[in-house]
Design an enzyme around this catalytic site. Structure first.
Site, PDB file in Angstrom:
ATOM      1  N   GLY A 106       0.921  -0.981  -0.017  1.00 53.01           N
ATOM      2  CA  GLY A 106       0.000   0.069  -0.007  1.00 53.01           C
ATOM      3  C   GLY A 106       1.010   1.287  -0.101  1.00 53.01           C
ATOM      4  O   GLY A 106       2.057   1.332  -0.404  1.00 53.01           O
ATOM      5  N   THR A 129      -4.052  -2.807  -1.745  1.00 49.13           N
ATOM      6  CA  THR A 129      -4.893  -2.229  -0.439  1.00 49.13           C
ATOM      7  C   THR A 129      -6.320  -2.335  -0.690  1.00 49.13           C
ATOM      8  O   THR A 129      -6.884  -2.267  -1.632  1.00 49.13           O
ATOM      9  CB  THR A 129      -4.614  -1.014  -0.068  1.00 49.13           C
ATOM     10  N   ILE A 130      -6.944  -2.929   0.404  1.00 47.98           N
ATOM     11  CA  ILE A 130      -8.302  -3.026   0.466  1.00 47.98           C
ATOM     12  C   ILE A 130      -8.943  -1.494   0.651  1.00 47.98           C
ATOM     13  O   ILE A 130     -10.313  -1.475   0.257  1.00 47.98           O
ATOM     14  CB  ILE A 130      -9.152  -3.822   1.423  1.00 47.98           C
ATOM     15  N   ASP A 131      -8.117  -0.753   0.911  1.00 42.33           N
ATOM     16  CA  ASP A 131      -8.689   0.693   1.020  1.00 42.33           C
ATOM     17  C   ASP A 131      -9.002   1.557  -0.310  1.00 42.33           C
ATOM     18  O   ASP A 131      -9.607   2.494  -0.231  1.00 42.33           O
ATOM     19  CB  ASP A 131      -7.768   1.738   2.099  1.00 42.33           C
ATOM     20  N   ARG A 166     -34.909  -2.885  13.887  1.00 43.75           N
ATOM     21  CA  ARG A 166     -33.723  -2.008  14.432  1.00 43.75           C
ATOM     22  C   ARG A 166     -33.138  -1.471  13.348  1.00 43.75           C
ATOM     23  O   ARG A 166     -33.396  -1.481  12.045  1.00 43.75           O
ATOM     24  CB  ARG A 166     -32.835  -3.208  14.982  1.00 43.75           C
ATOM     25  N   ARG A 175      -9.524   3.524   6.464  1.00 44.09           N
ATOM     26  CA  ARG A 175      -8.485   4.467   7.021  1.00 44.09           C
ATOM     27  C   ARG A 175      -9.251   5.930   6.534  1.00 44.09           C
ATOM     28  O   ARG A 175     -10.487   6.152   7.031  1.00 44.09           O
ATOM     29  CB  ARG A 175      -7.179   4.317   6.604  1.00 44.09           C
ATOM     30  N   GLN A 275     -12.578  -8.145   6.227  1.00 41.99           N
ATOM     31  CA  GLN A 275     -12.625  -7.534   5.116  1.00 41.99           C
ATOM     32  C   GLN A 275     -11.206  -7.856   4.464  1.00 41.99           C
ATOM     33  O   GLN A 275     -11.185  -7.622   3.298  1.00 41.99           O
ATOM     34  CB  GLN A 275     -12.651  -5.991   5.168  1.00 41.99           C
ATOM     35  N   ARG A 276     -10.236  -8.409   4.945  1.00 43.02           N
ATOM     36  CA  ARG A 276      -8.847  -8.503   4.329  1.00 43.02           C
ATOM     37  C   ARG A 276      -8.567 -10.110   4.303  1.00 43.02           C
ATOM     38  O   ARG A 276      -7.724 -10.238   3.535  1.00 43.02           O
ATOM     39  CB  ARG A 276      -7.721  -7.956   5.243  1.00 43.02           C
TER      40      ARG A 276
HETATM   41  O1  F6P Z   1      -5.034  -0.230   5.342  1.00 41.51           O
HETATM   42  C1  F6P Z   1      -5.553  -1.623   5.334  1.00 41.51           C
HETATM   43  C2  F6P Z   1      -6.368  -1.585   6.793  1.00 41.51           C
HETATM   44  O2  F6P Z   1      -6.926  -2.689   6.626  1.00 41.51           O
HETATM   45  C3  F6P Z   1      -7.053  -0.352   6.864  1.00 41.51           C
HETATM   46  O3  F6P Z   1      -8.424  -0.214   6.254  1.00 41.51           O
HETATM   47  C4  F6P Z   1      -7.112  -0.405   8.584  1.00 41.51           C
HETATM   48  O4  F6P Z   1      -7.349   0.973   9.002  1.00 41.51           O
HETATM   49  C5  F6P Z   1      -5.880  -0.834   9.121  1.00 41.51           C
HETATM   50  O5  F6P Z   1      -5.362  -1.480   7.785  1.00 41.51           O
HETATM   51  C6  F6P Z   1      -5.905  -1.901   9.950  1.00 41.51           C
HETATM   52  O6  F6P Z   1      -4.335  -2.280  10.393  1.00 41.51           O
HETATM   53  P1  F6P Z   1      -4.117  -3.427  11.502  1.00 41.51           P
HETATM   54  O7  F6P Z   1      -4.277  -4.745  10.684  1.00 41.51           O
HETATM   55  O8  F6P Z   1      -2.707  -3.295  11.608  1.00 41.51           O
HETATM   56  O9  F6P Z   1      -5.131  -3.405  12.415  1.00 41.51           O
END
Ligand code: F6P
Length: 348
Positions: A106, A129-131, A166, A175, A275-276
Site C-alpha cells: 500500500g 490495499t483494500i482501502d 432495528r 482509514r 474484510q482482508r
Molecule cells: O490499510 C488497510 C487496513 O485494513 C485499514 O483499512 C485499517 O485501518 C488498517 O489496515 C488496520 O491495520 P491493522 O491490521 O494493523 O489493524
C-alpha cells in the site's frame, strides 16, 4: 537475473495471485531468471530472509488469501528499532545479487519503495490495499473482495434489522478514505452511507433514519472507520502494542442515536479484518494477475522507479515519486457520490 519480491503492509486478498503471476511471467519471459521471495516485507530485506520461488511454489495460488511470503506493517528500514537500517537492507540486496525488487504493498510500502529507488535500488511497485486509496491508481486489488464482504454483511444484517425493527450500523475499514463504505454501502443497499470525505450532521442522520424507519420499519447504516460524528475527531482505539488504530465510530453512533431516540434499538457490527481475509473475488484474481504480469514486463524492460497502476482499465506505469506519501480519497463530485445522493443515502 535475480529478482526479489516482497509483500508489505496489511495482508489483502490477491497478494498470492500477484506473486504467482509475477513469478510465472518472469520465468517465461526472462531467460535464466531467479525469483527470490523476501519474507515479512522489508523486515526480510533488513534481516536477509529470502527464499527461492519457482513454478511449483506458486502454482495454485490464484485463489489463496493472505501472502505466502508473510508481511509486516511496522518494518520501516529508514526507522527500524530507533535507527536507520536502510544501508543494511541495501547490503542484503547487493549480497543477494538483486537486479530488481518488486514491492507489493500500500501507500506505506510504495513510499518506502520510492526511497529505495532514490538510493539506486531498481524497484517496481504493485499497488495493494483494500482501502483503494493509492494515488494514480483507480483500483487496487483486494478492494473488490472487501466490498463483497461489506455487501454480504449488509444483506445478512437486513434480515435482523427487519425482523426486530432495528437500525443496524456496519463499520467498515478504509482509514481516511471512504471507498469501501461507499461501494459496499451501495452494493448492500444501505439507507445511509457515512464517509470521512463528506461532512454530515447527527441531527440530519437521525431525521433521515426516522423517515426510513417510518417507511420500511428498519434501517441500515454503513459507516467508514475514518468518519467523524458532526465536527468531532475521528475515533481511535488504543491497542496493547501501543499503536492506535481507527475504530469505534459505529459504537459512537449507537450511543449518539440512542440518546436522541431511546425507543429505537440501534446496534453496531464492526467487520474489521474479515474484510482482508479469505479468497479474492474473481475480479481481484484477474486484477492481481494483470498487475503481476505488468510488473514482470516492467522488470524485463528495465523500467524501474515506477509502480504499475490501473487507469481507464489499462495497466500503466506511474512514477513512485508521485505516489509516495499520497492518499487518494473520494472526490466530492465522484459519480458514486452522486449515485448515493440520488438514492438519498448520503444525509447531509
Ligand atoms: O490499510 C488497510 C487496513 O485494513 C485499514 O483499512 C485499517 O485501518 C488498517 O489496515 C488496520 O491495520 P491493522 O491490521 O494493523 O489493524
Amino acid at each position: 537475473m535475480r529478482v526479489g519480491v516482497l509483500t508489505g503492509g496489511g495482508d489483502c486478498p490477491g497478494l498470492n495471485a500477484v506473486i504467482r503471476a509475477l513469478t510465472l511471467a518472469l520465468l517465461q519471459r526472462v531467460p535464466g531468471v531467479q525469483v527470490l521471495g523476501i519474507e515479512r516485507g522489508f523486515l526480510g530485506l533488513i534481516e536477509g530472509h529470502l527464499r527461492a520461488l519457482d513454478a511449483a511454489t506458486v502454482r495454485g495460488l490464484v485463489d489463496e488469501g493472505g501472502t505466502i511470503l508473510g508481511t509486516h506493517n511496522r518494518a520501516n528500514p529508514f526507522d527500524y528499532q530507533g535507527r536507520d537500517a536502510s544501508a543494511e537492507a541495501m547490503a542484503v540486496a547487493r549480497r543477494e545479487g538483486l537486479e530488481a525488487l518488486v514491492a507489493i504493498g500500500g501507500d506505506g510500502t510504495l513510499t518506502l519503495a520510492a526511497r529505495f529507488a532514490a538510493l539506486g535500488l531498481p524497484v517496481v511497485g504493485v499497488p495493494k490495499t483494500i482501502d483503494n486509496d493509492i494515488e494514480g491508481n483507480e483500483r487496487s486489488f483486494g478492494f473488490d473482495s472487501a466490498v463483497a464482504v461489506v455487501a454480504d454483511a449488509l444483506t445478512r444484517l437486513r434480515t435482523t434489522a427487519a425482523s426486530h425493527r432495528r437500525v443496524m450500523v456496519v463499520e467498515t475499514m478504509g482509514r481516511d478514505a471512504g471507498w469501501i463504505a461507499l461501494e459496499g454501502g451501495l452494493a448492500g443497499g444501505a439507507d445511509a452511507i457515512l464517509i470521512p470525505e463528506r461532512p454530515w450532521r447527527l441531527e440530519a442522520l437521525a431525521a433521515h433514519l426516522h423517515q426510513r424507519m417510518d417507511a420500511q420499519g428498519h434501517a441500515l447504516v454503513c459507516v467508514a472507520e475514518g468518519a467523524r460524528l458532526d465536527d468531532g475527531d475521528q475515533h481511535w482505539q488504543a491497542l496493547p502494542d501501543g499503536v492506535a488504530r481507527l475504530g469505534g465510530v459505529g459504537q459512537a453512533l449507537v450511543q449518539a442515536l440512542g440518546a436522541r431516540w431511546p425507543e429505537v434499538e440501534v446496534r453496531a457490527t464492526v467487520l474489521g479484518h474479515l474484510q482482508r481475509g479469505g479468497s479474492p473475488t474473481a475480479f481481484d484474481r484477474v486484477l492481481s494477475t494483470r498487475f503481476g504480469v505488468a510488473a514482470a514486463e516492467a522488470v524485463e524492460r528495465g523500467e524501474f522507479g515506477h509502480t504499475v497502476a490501473l487507469q481507464g482499465d489499462r495497466c500503466v506505469l506511474v512514477p513512485l515519486s508521485t505516489v509516495a506519501g499520497q492518499n487518494r480519497r473520494v472526490p466530492p463530485n465522484h459519480e458514486l457520490v452522486r449515485c448515493a445522493q440520488a438514492l438519498g443515502a448520503l444525509p447531509g
